[in-house]
Scaffold this motif. Structure first.
Motif, PDB file in Angstrom:
ATOM      1  N   PHE A   1      -9.297  -0.803  -1.924  1.00 23.62           N
ATOM      2  CA  PHE A   1      -9.507  -1.815  -3.102  1.00 23.62           C
ATOM      3  C   PHE A   1      -9.201  -1.253  -4.155  1.00 23.62           C
ATOM      4  O   PHE A   1      -8.957  -0.113  -4.532  1.00 23.62           O
ATOM      5  CB  PHE A   1     -10.954  -2.190  -3.350  1.00 23.62           C
ATOM      6  CG  PHE A   1     -11.993  -0.968  -3.556  1.00 23.62           C
ATOM      7  CD1 PHE A   1     -12.211  -0.871  -4.915  1.00 23.62           C
ATOM      8  CD2 PHE A   1     -12.436  -0.054  -2.685  1.00 23.62           C
ATOM      9  CE1 PHE A   1     -13.155   0.274  -5.458  1.00 23.62           C
ATOM     10  CE2 PHE A   1     -13.164   1.019  -3.019  1.00 23.62           C
ATOM     11  CZ  PHE A   1     -13.509   1.144  -4.439  1.00 23.62           C
ATOM     12  N   THR A   2      -8.916  -1.984  -5.403  1.00 17.08           N
ATOM     13  CA  THR A   2      -8.238  -1.865  -6.607  1.00 17.08           C
ATOM     14  C   THR A   2      -8.612  -2.665  -7.625  1.00 17.08           C
ATOM     15  O   THR A   2      -8.721  -3.748  -7.602  1.00 17.08           O
ATOM     16  CB  THR A   2      -6.817  -1.732  -6.501  1.00 17.08           C
ATOM     17  OG1 THR A   2      -6.172  -0.949  -8.028  1.00 17.08           O
ATOM     18  CG2 THR A   2      -5.934  -2.872  -6.485  1.00 17.08           C
ATOM     19  N   ALA A   3      -8.852  -1.933  -8.779  1.00 19.43           N
ATOM     20  CA  ALA A   3      -9.025  -2.952 -10.070  1.00 19.43           C
ATOM     21  C   ALA A   3      -7.751  -2.114 -10.832  1.00 19.43           C
ATOM     22  O   ALA A   3      -7.724  -1.208 -10.950  1.00 19.43           O
ATOM     23  CB  ALA A   3     -10.266  -2.417 -10.775  1.00 19.43           C
ATOM     24  N   HIS A   4      -7.059  -3.198 -11.218  1.00 18.43           N
ATOM     25  CA  HIS A   4      -5.635  -2.850 -11.867  1.00 18.43           C
ATOM     26  C   HIS A   4      -5.326  -3.552 -13.053  1.00 18.43           C
ATOM     27  O   HIS A   4      -5.865  -4.531 -13.446  1.00 18.43           O
ATOM     28  CB  HIS A   4      -4.538  -3.143 -10.674  1.00 18.43           C
ATOM     29  CG  HIS A   4      -4.644  -4.518 -10.608  1.00 18.43           C
ATOM     30  ND1 HIS A   4      -3.720  -5.489 -11.286  1.00 18.43           N
ATOM     31  CD2 HIS A   4      -5.022  -5.386  -9.363  1.00 18.43           C
ATOM     32  CE1 HIS A   4      -4.055  -6.736 -10.723  1.00 18.43           C
ATOM     33  NE2 HIS A   4      -4.787  -6.676  -9.680  1.00 18.43           N
ATOM     34  N   GLY A   5      -4.133  -3.120 -13.722  1.00 16.96           N
ATOM     35  CA  GLY A   5      -3.679  -3.529 -14.951  1.00 16.96           C
ATOM     36  C   GLY A   5      -2.612  -4.560 -14.990  1.00 16.96           C
ATOM     37  O   GLY A   5      -1.844  -4.927 -15.548  1.00 16.96           O
ATOM     38  N   GLY A   6      -2.261  -4.976 -13.520  1.00 22.04           N
ATOM     39  CA  GLY A   6      -0.955  -5.570 -13.389  1.00 22.04           C
ATOM     40  C   GLY A   6      -0.301  -5.480 -12.071  1.00 22.04           C
ATOM     41  O   GLY A   6       0.491  -6.434 -11.592  1.00 22.04           O
ATOM     42  N   SER A   7      -0.476  -4.543 -11.750  1.00 25.87           N
ATOM     43  CA  SER A   7       0.419  -3.772 -10.472  1.00 25.87           C
ATOM     44  C   SER A   7      -0.142  -4.082  -9.227  1.00 25.87           C
ATOM     45  O   SER A   7       0.534  -4.024  -8.049  1.00 25.87           O
ATOM     46  CB  SER A   7       0.891  -2.430 -10.572  1.00 25.87           C
ATOM     47  OG  SER A   7      -0.199  -1.653 -10.520  1.00 25.87           O
ATOM     48  N   GLY A   8      -1.503  -4.623  -9.091  1.00 23.75           N
ATOM     49  CA  GLY A   8      -2.144  -4.721  -7.974  1.00 23.75           C
ATOM     50  C   GLY A   8      -1.914  -3.301  -7.018  1.00 23.75           C
ATOM     51  O   GLY A   8      -2.275  -2.271  -7.532  1.00 23.75           O
ATOM     52  N   PHE A   9      -1.799  -3.601  -5.664  1.00 24.42           N
ATOM     53  CA  PHE A   9      -1.988  -2.429  -4.762  1.00 24.42           C
ATOM     54  C   PHE A   9      -0.351  -1.598  -5.043  1.00 24.42           C
ATOM     55  O   PHE A   9      -0.457  -0.442  -4.698  1.00 24.42           O
ATOM     56  CB  PHE A   9      -2.134  -2.872  -3.422  1.00 24.42           C
ATOM     57  CG  PHE A   9      -3.369  -2.762  -2.929  1.00 24.42           C
ATOM     58  CD1 PHE A   9      -4.394  -1.957  -2.947  1.00 24.42           C
ATOM     59  CD2 PHE A   9      -3.960  -4.048  -2.694  1.00 24.42           C
ATOM     60  CE1 PHE A   9      -5.622  -1.977  -2.466  1.00 24.42           C
ATOM     61  CE2 PHE A   9      -5.113  -4.209  -2.339  1.00 24.42           C
ATOM     62  CZ  PHE A   9      -6.345  -3.337  -2.321  1.00 24.42           C
ATOM     63  N   ALA A  10       0.612  -2.171  -5.565  1.00 24.30           N
ATOM     64  CA  ALA A  10       1.865  -1.667  -5.581  1.00 24.30           C
ATOM     65  C   ALA A  10       2.344  -0.616  -4.335  1.00 24.30           C
ATOM     66  O   ALA A  10       2.729   0.523  -4.750  1.00 24.30           O
ATOM     67  CB  ALA A  10       2.029  -0.824  -6.773  1.00 24.30           C
ATOM     68  N   GLY A  11       2.172  -1.019  -3.286  1.00 27.56           N
ATOM     69  CA  GLY A  11       2.604  -0.154  -1.790  1.00 27.56           C
ATOM     70  C   GLY A  11       1.627   0.679  -1.482  1.00 27.56           C
ATOM     71  O   GLY A  11       1.644   1.482  -0.547  1.00 27.56           O
ATOM     72  N   THR A  12       0.402   0.913  -2.141  1.00 27.03           N
ATOM     73  CA  THR A  12      -0.704   1.685  -1.773  1.00 27.03           C
ATOM     74  C   THR A  12      -1.229   1.742  -0.208  1.00 27.03           C
ATOM     75  O   THR A  12      -1.308   2.679   0.315  1.00 27.03           O
ATOM     76  CB  THR A  12      -1.782   1.787  -2.864  1.00 27.03           C
ATOM     77  OG1 THR A  12      -1.498   1.971  -4.153  1.00 27.03           O
ATOM     78  CG2 THR A  12      -2.879   2.854  -2.434  1.00 27.03           C
ATOM     79  N   ILE A  13      -1.349   0.354  -0.061  1.00 23.36           N
ATOM     80  CA  ILE A  13      -1.950   0.208   1.467  1.00 23.36           C
ATOM     81  C   ILE A  13      -1.313   0.959   2.516  1.00 23.36           C
ATOM     82  O   ILE A  13      -1.464   1.556   3.226  1.00 23.36           O
ATOM     83  CB  ILE A  13      -2.187  -1.243   1.713  1.00 23.36           C
ATOM     84  CG1 ILE A  13      -3.491  -1.740   0.909  1.00 23.36           C
ATOM     85  CG2 ILE A  13      -2.719  -1.305   3.138  1.00 23.36           C
ATOM     86  CD1 ILE A  13      -3.766  -3.213   1.109  1.00 23.36           C
ATOM     87  N   SER A  14       0.055   0.607   2.386  1.00 19.79           N
ATOM     88  CA  SER A  14       1.305   1.096   3.204  1.00 19.79           C
ATOM     89  C   SER A  14       1.336   2.659   3.123  1.00 19.79           C
ATOM     90  O   SER A  14       1.519   3.552   4.169  1.00 19.79           O
ATOM     91  CB  SER A  14       2.689   0.632   2.815  1.00 19.79           C
ATOM     92  OG  SER A  14       2.783  -0.990   3.155  1.00 19.79           O
ATOM     93  N   THR A  15       1.165   3.089   1.952  1.00 19.31           N
ATOM     94  CA  THR A  15       1.225   4.635   1.570  1.00 19.31           C
ATOM     95  C   THR A  15       0.066   5.406   2.378  1.00 19.31           C
ATOM     96  O   THR A  15       0.150   6.331   3.143  1.00 19.31           O
ATOM     97  CB  THR A  15       1.304   4.934   0.247  1.00 19.31           C
ATOM     98  OG1 THR A  15       2.377   4.455  -0.495  1.00 19.31           O
ATOM     99  CG2 THR A  15       1.326   6.488   0.204  1.00 19.31           C
ATOM    100  N   VAL A  16      -1.203   4.507   2.384  1.00 22.82           N
ATOM    101  CA  VAL A  16      -2.658   5.125   2.808  1.00 22.82           C
ATOM    102  C   VAL A  16      -2.325   5.145   4.408  1.00 22.82           C
ATOM    103  O   VAL A  16      -2.480   6.132   4.981  1.00 22.82           O
ATOM    104  CB  VAL A  16      -3.724   4.338   2.452  1.00 22.82           C
ATOM    105  CG1 VAL A  16      -4.824   4.744   3.175  1.00 22.82           C
ATOM    106  CG2 VAL A  16      -3.848   4.400   0.846  1.00 22.82           C
ATOM    107  N   ALA A  17      -1.788   4.234   4.964  1.00 21.54           N
ATOM    108  CA  ALA A  17      -1.521   4.047   6.622  1.00 21.54           C
ATOM    109  C   ALA A  17      -0.415   5.027   6.821  1.00 21.54           C
ATOM    110  O   ALA A  17      -0.531   5.685   7.916  1.00 21.54           O
ATOM    111  CB  ALA A  17      -1.008   2.710   6.910  1.00 21.54           C
ATOM    112  N   THR A  18       0.620   5.360   5.925  1.00 20.71           N
ATOM    113  CA  THR A  18       1.441   6.398   6.418  1.00 20.71           C
ATOM    114  C   THR A  18       0.849   7.600   6.233  1.00 20.71           C
ATOM    115  O   THR A  18       1.011   8.767   7.372  1.00 20.71           O
ATOM    116  CB  THR A  18       2.861   6.216   5.384  1.00 20.71           C
ATOM    117  OG1 THR A  18       3.303   5.207   5.711  1.00 20.71           O
ATOM    118  CG2 THR A  18       3.689   7.545   5.828  1.00 20.71           C
ATOM    119  N   GLN A  19      -0.010   7.916   5.470  1.00 22.22           N
ATOM    120  CA  GLN A  19      -0.521   9.436   5.200  1.00 22.22           C
ATOM    121  C   GLN A  19      -1.945   9.621   6.221  1.00 22.22           C
ATOM    122  O   GLN A  19      -2.022  10.749   6.508  1.00 22.22           O
ATOM    123  CB  GLN A  19      -1.382   9.532   3.503  1.00 22.22           C
ATOM    124  CG  GLN A  19      -0.200   9.636   2.622  1.00 22.22           C
ATOM    125  CD  GLN A  19      -0.766  10.350   1.475  1.00 22.22           C
ATOM    126  OE1 GLN A  19      -1.773   9.836   1.097  1.00 22.22           O
ATOM    127  NE2 GLN A  19       0.072  11.305   0.926  1.00 22.22           N
TER     128      GLN A  19
END
Length: 143
Positions: free
Chosen positions: A20-38
């Motif tokens: 989950f994220t609270a953001h300033g405009g970029s949303g997840f910006a690829g974070t979910i894919s990065t977490v899945a990779t890591q």
């Protein structure tokens, strides 16, 4: 980034990670894919919750719906109903407190525990550091 350091530090094999994220405009910006990779041995939920920092105060209904959609529903009395009776840990990093507010609402709805991810060193003023680097950098010369 503190969240990626957290992922490097802890083995989440066999765990379910729900971003989950609270953001300033970029949303997840690829974070979910990065977490899945890591975390290849973890189950990473692709249906993360994303809210603009400007909408956090009005997001409670959306958070309740999202938690319910995931199957982590707050019962009238504990214990909370969760998939496979899993214990819920809401881990978050919040520089300004905005993401912490979202995390607290998620933990409340899922009857989960909170864990704050903290920096080991403060950021300081990033603009001052950038300005200092640009004024102390050697001048480029052409040859």
């Amino acid at each position: 980034m503190p969240v990626y350091t957290f992922l490097d530090t802890y083995d989440l094999s066999g765990k379910t990670v729900i971003p989950f994220t609270a953001h300033g405009g970029s949303g997840f910006a690829g974070t979910i894919s990065t977490v899945a990779t890591q975390e290849p041995s973890a189950q990473v939920e692709r249906n993360g919750f994303s809210v603009s920092r400007n909408r956090v105060a009005a997001a409670k209904g959306d958070i309740v719906d999202w938690v319910r959609e995931l199957g982590y529903t707050k019962a009238a009395e504990p214990p909370v109903s969760t998939p496979d009776n899993a214990k819920v840990l809401v881990a978050y990093f919040s520089q300004t407190g905005t993401t912490e507010r979202v995390a607290r609402q998620i933990a409340e709805q899922a009857n989960g525990d909170l864990a704050e991810i903290q920096r080991t060193q403060p950021y300081g003023n990033l603009q001052d550091r950038q300005r200092q680097r640009s004024t102390t950098a050697p001048a480029r010369t052409s040859t």
